[in-house]
Structure formats: C-alpha cells, structure tokens
Scaffold this motif. Structure first.
Motif, PDB file in Angstrom:
ATOM      1  N   LYS A 143     -20.751 -32.636  -4.195  1.00  0.00           N
ATOM      2  CA  LYS A 143     -21.605 -33.609  -4.959  1.00  0.00           C
ATOM      3  C   LYS A 143     -22.323 -33.124  -6.072  1.00  0.00           C
ATOM      4  CE  LYS A 143     -23.561 -35.093  -1.555  1.00  0.00           C
ATOM      5  NZ  LYS A 143     -24.474 -36.629  -1.498  1.00  0.00           N
ATOM      6  N   ILE A 144     -22.350 -33.679  -7.168  1.00  0.00           N
ATOM      7  CA  ILE A 144     -21.974 -34.018  -8.670  1.00  0.00           C
ATOM      8  C   ILE A 144     -23.816 -33.995  -9.190  1.00  0.00           C
ATOM      9  CG2 ILE A 144     -21.103 -35.280 -10.410  1.00  0.00           C
ATOM     10  CD1 ILE A 144     -19.004 -35.698  -9.762  1.00  0.00           C
ATOM     11  N   GLY A 145     -23.967 -33.287 -10.038  1.00  0.00           N
ATOM     12  CA  GLY A 145     -25.835 -33.805 -10.458  1.00  0.00           C
ATOM     13  C   GLY A 145     -26.335 -32.900  -9.479  1.00  0.00           C
ATOM     14  N   MET A 146     -27.549 -33.117 -10.149  1.00  0.00           N
ATOM     15  CA  MET A 146     -28.445 -32.635  -9.417  1.00  0.00           C
ATOM     16  C   MET A 146     -29.439 -33.278  -8.132  1.00  0.00           C
ATOM     17  SD  MET A 146     -30.917 -29.924 -10.260  1.00  0.00           S
ATOM     18  CE  MET A 146     -32.053 -29.395  -9.025  1.00  0.00           C
ATOM     19  N   LEU A 147     -29.764 -31.888  -7.559  1.00  0.00           N
ATOM     20  CA  LEU A 147     -29.948 -32.445  -5.724  1.00  0.00           C
ATOM     21  C   LEU A 147     -31.009 -30.990  -6.382  1.00  0.00           C
ATOM     22  CD1 LEU A 147     -26.603 -31.351  -3.905  1.00  0.00           C
ATOM     23  CD2 LEU A 147     -27.760 -33.765  -4.842  1.00  0.00           C
ATOM     24  N   SER A 148     -32.415 -32.216  -5.325  1.00  0.00           N
ATOM     25  CA  SER A 148     -33.167 -31.227  -4.436  1.00  0.00           C
ATOM     26  C   SER A 148     -33.021 -30.556  -3.248  1.00  0.00           C
ATOM     27  CB  SER A 148     -34.688 -32.560  -3.751  1.00  0.00           C
ATOM     28  OG  SER A 148     -34.196 -32.945  -2.119  1.00  0.00           O
ATOM     29  N   LYS A 149     -33.852 -29.911  -3.404  1.00  0.00           N
ATOM     30  CA  LYS A 149     -33.581 -28.370  -2.074  1.00  0.00           C
ATOM     31  C   LYS A 149     -33.593 -30.333  -0.686  1.00  0.00           C
ATOM     32  CE  LYS A 149     -36.348 -24.640   0.092  1.00  0.00           C
ATOM     33  NZ  LYS A 149     -36.840 -23.737   0.437  1.00  0.00           N
ATOM     34  N   TYR A 150     -34.726 -30.629  -0.628  1.00  0.00           N
ATOM     35  CA  TYR A 150     -34.272 -31.014   0.630  1.00  0.00           C
ATOM     36  C   TYR A 150     -33.066 -32.012   0.876  1.00  0.00           C
ATOM     37  CZ  TYR A 150     -35.499 -34.852   3.860  1.00  0.00           C
ATOM     38  OH  TYR A 150     -35.333 -35.717   4.666  1.00  0.00           O
ATOM     39  N   ASP A 196     -20.693 -24.072  -6.645  1.00  0.00           N
ATOM     40  CA  ASP A 196     -21.475 -24.002  -7.820  1.00  0.00           C
ATOM     41  C   ASP A 196     -20.985 -24.017  -9.171  1.00  0.00           C
ATOM     42  OD1 ASP A 196     -23.535 -25.469  -9.910  1.00  0.00           O
ATOM     43  OD2 ASP A 196     -24.724 -23.508  -9.845  1.00  0.00           O
ATOM     44  N   PHE A 197     -20.709 -25.295  -9.800  1.00  0.00           N
ATOM     45  CA  PHE A 197     -19.809 -25.084 -11.349  1.00  0.00           C
ATOM     46  C   PHE A 197     -20.950 -25.197 -12.487  1.00  0.00           C
ATOM     47  CE2 PHE A 197     -16.248 -25.632  -8.211  1.00  0.00           C
ATOM     48  CZ  PHE A 197     -15.312 -24.621  -8.905  1.00  0.00           C
ATOM     49  N   TRP A 198     -21.226 -24.606 -12.727  1.00  0.00           N
ATOM     50  CA  TRP A 198     -22.535 -24.814 -13.459  1.00  0.00           C
ATOM     51  C   TRP A 198     -21.402 -24.170 -15.070  1.00  0.00           C
ATOM     52  CZ3 TRP A 198     -24.836 -20.583 -16.416  1.00  0.00           C
ATOM     53  CH2 TRP A 198     -24.221 -19.923 -15.723  1.00  0.00           C
ATOM     54  N   ALA A 199     -22.843 -24.700 -15.952  1.00  0.00           N
ATOM     55  CA  ALA A 199     -22.566 -24.597 -17.762  1.00  0.00           C
ATOM     56  C   ALA A 199     -23.964 -23.913 -17.904  1.00  0.00           C
ATOM     57  CB  ALA A 199     -21.971 -24.708 -18.235  1.00  0.00           C
ATOM     58  N   SER A 259     -17.924 -32.682 -14.519  1.00  0.00           N
ATOM     59  CA  SER A 259     -18.918 -32.575 -14.930  1.00  0.00           C
ATOM     60  C   SER A 259     -19.642 -31.576 -14.383  1.00  0.00           C
ATOM     61  CB  SER A 259     -19.888 -33.878 -13.838  1.00  0.00           C
ATOM     62  OG  SER A 259     -20.817 -34.547 -14.724  1.00  0.00           O
ATOM     63  N   VAL A 260     -21.308 -31.079 -14.821  1.00  0.00           N
ATOM     64  CA  VAL A 260     -21.822 -30.257 -13.878  1.00  0.00           C
ATOM     65  C   VAL A 260     -23.475 -30.652 -14.609  1.00  0.00           C
ATOM     66  CG1 VAL A 260     -20.041 -28.308 -14.793  1.00  0.00           C
ATOM     67  CG2 VAL A 260     -22.233 -28.392 -16.382  1.00  0.00           C
ATOM     68  N   PRO A 261     -24.345 -30.127 -13.098  1.00  0.00           N
ATOM     69  CA  PRO A 261     -23.847 -29.386 -12.456  1.00  0.00           C
ATOM     70  C   PRO A 261     -22.580 -29.977 -10.900  1.00  0.00           C
ATOM     71  CG  PRO A 261     -25.712 -29.649 -11.282  1.00  0.00           C
ATOM     72  CD  PRO A 261     -25.699 -30.540 -12.747  1.00  0.00           C
ATOM     73  N   GLU A 293     -17.451 -22.487 -18.575  1.00  0.00           N
ATOM     74  CA  GLU A 293     -16.862 -22.155 -20.026  1.00  0.00           C
ATOM     75  C   GLU A 293     -16.846 -20.801 -20.156  1.00  0.00           C
ATOM     76  OE1 GLU A 293     -20.700 -22.702 -22.399  1.00  0.00           O
ATOM     77  OE2 GLU A 293     -20.049 -23.908 -23.085  1.00  0.00           O
ATOM     78  N   LYS A 294     -16.598 -20.670 -19.322  1.00  0.00           N
ATOM     79  CA  LYS A 294     -15.980 -18.468 -18.973  1.00  0.00           C
ATOM     80  C   LYS A 294     -14.801 -19.070 -17.723  1.00  0.00           C
ATOM     81  CE  LYS A 294     -20.273 -16.705 -20.577  1.00  0.00           C
ATOM     82  NZ  LYS A 294     -21.230 -15.658 -19.350  1.00  0.00           N
ATOM     83  N   ASN A 295     -14.907 -19.779 -16.894  1.00  0.00           N
ATOM     84  CA  ASN A 295     -13.800 -19.467 -15.815  1.00  0.00           C
ATOM     85  C   ASN A 295     -12.764 -21.288 -15.745  1.00  0.00           C
ATOM     86  OD1 ASN A 295     -14.240 -17.047 -15.388  1.00  0.00           O
ATOM     87  ND2 ASN A 295     -16.125 -18.027 -15.509  1.00  0.00           N
ATOM     88  N   PRO A 296     -12.517 -21.619 -17.152  1.00  0.00           N
ATOM     89  CA  PRO A 296     -11.879 -22.912 -17.555  1.00  0.00           C
ATOM     90  C   PRO A 296     -10.767 -23.421 -16.286  1.00  0.00           C
ATOM     91  CG  PRO A 296     -11.103 -21.850 -19.498  1.00  0.00           C
ATOM     92  CD  PRO A 296     -11.672 -20.946 -18.571  1.00  0.00           C
ATOM     93  N   ASN A 297      -9.479 -22.518 -16.133  1.00  0.00           N
ATOM     94  CA  ASN A 297      -8.839 -22.499 -15.134  1.00  0.00           C
ATOM     95  C   ASN A 297      -9.305 -22.946 -13.692  1.00  0.00           C
ATOM     96  OD1 ASN A 297      -6.986 -21.687 -17.114  1.00  0.00           O
ATOM     97  ND2 ASN A 297      -6.671 -19.695 -16.671  1.00  0.00           N
ATOM     98  N   THR A 298     -10.400 -22.453 -12.786  1.00  0.00           N
ATOM     99  CA  THR A 298     -10.460 -22.391 -11.773  1.00  0.00           C
ATOM    100  C   THR A 298     -11.396 -23.559 -12.180  1.00  0.00           C
ATOM    101  OG1 THR A 298     -11.968 -20.578 -11.305  1.00  0.00           O
ATOM    102  CG2 THR A 298     -12.434 -22.309  -9.906  1.00  0.00           C
ATOM    103  N   GLY A 299     -12.442 -24.498 -12.927  1.00  0.00           N
ATOM    104  CA  GLY A 299     -12.725 -25.828 -13.379  1.00  0.00           C
ATOM    105  C   GLY A 299     -11.656 -27.128 -13.613  1.00  0.00           C
ATOM    106  N   VAL A 300     -10.269 -26.681 -14.145  1.00  0.00           N
ATOM    107  CA  VAL A 300      -9.501 -27.285 -13.963  1.00  0.00           C
ATOM    108  C   VAL A 300      -8.880 -27.598 -12.532  1.00  0.00           C
ATOM    109  CG1 VAL A 300      -7.244 -28.008 -15.137  1.00  0.00           C
ATOM    110  CG2 VAL A 300      -8.705 -27.607 -16.655  1.00  0.00           C
TER     111      VAL A 300
END
Length: 115
Positions: free
Chosen positions: A92-99, A28-31, A76-78, A63-70
């Motif tokens: 997968k980009i964007g919000m997903l439901s649990k289902y 999960d790539f997040w901010a 885009s997050v998530p 934001e704290k780990n830019p190298n891995t994101g690059v």
C-alpha cells in the motif's frame, strides 16, 4: 530495538528481523519530513496493539536506511509492505485510514493460505 509493539528496523538489523520470520510483518517505509507518514504513525501504534498476536510491525526511516528502501524499490513514502515467510504479499502506498488498514490486514490474516 522495540518501541512498544513496533520494531525499529534499519539497514543493519532488517534481514535478521525479517528474513526468517514466519508471521505476518507489516513494514512502514517512512521519512521524518513526510506529513502523511506522521499521520500514519499513531494509526500503526493502534494497529500494533490490536493485532499483537497476528502481526509484527516494523518501521524503516528511508533517509537513514537507504539500502533497505532500494532493496524493496521504495519510491514513495509512506509505503507499507505486508510480508509473510520473506515474501511480499501486498503493498500500500500513501496514507490509509485505520479502517482501510484494518480491512487490508484482515483480508490476509483471516486467509492464512497466503504463505
């Protein structure tokens, strides 16, 4: 570093956790400022418990780990990356439901031939 069943990944430890892992890994790539990321977090907690024998979940704060994101071209997050044997299987980009997330994971976990 492990929070319950979720590994906190960063630029320093990412490769050691991910590169040699043969299990499925959902990253999960997040901010912290991202509201969909905040909504996805409890879903990932639930999924980590339900899939604890089939899946490793890691979180990367872009934001704290830019190298891995690059390195993984995260724009885009998530963004969720599913890896196995150091290969990206799907994204997968964007919000997903649990289902939606469960169905996405089961499609690959039940079909082990994606190694």
């Amino acid at each position: 570093m492990n929070t319950d069943n979720i590994i906190i990944l960063n630029d320093s430890n990412f490769d050691s956790y991910v590169l040699n892992e043969s299990s499925f890994i959902l990253i999960d790539f997040w901010a912290s400022w991202c509201n969909p990321c905040k909504l996805l977090s409890p879903i990932l907690d639930d999924i980590s418990k339900e899939f604890k024998h089939n899946l490793i979940i890691g979180k990367v704060d872009v934001e704290k780990n830019p190298n891995t994101g690059v390195k993984y071209s995260i724009q885009s997050v998530p963004t969720l990356l599913l890896l196995k044997n150091n290969k990206i299987i799907d994204k997968k980009i964007g919000m997903l439901s649990k289902y939606e997330l469960k169905n996405f994971l089961l499609m690959y976990i039940n079909n082990q031939s994606c190694s």
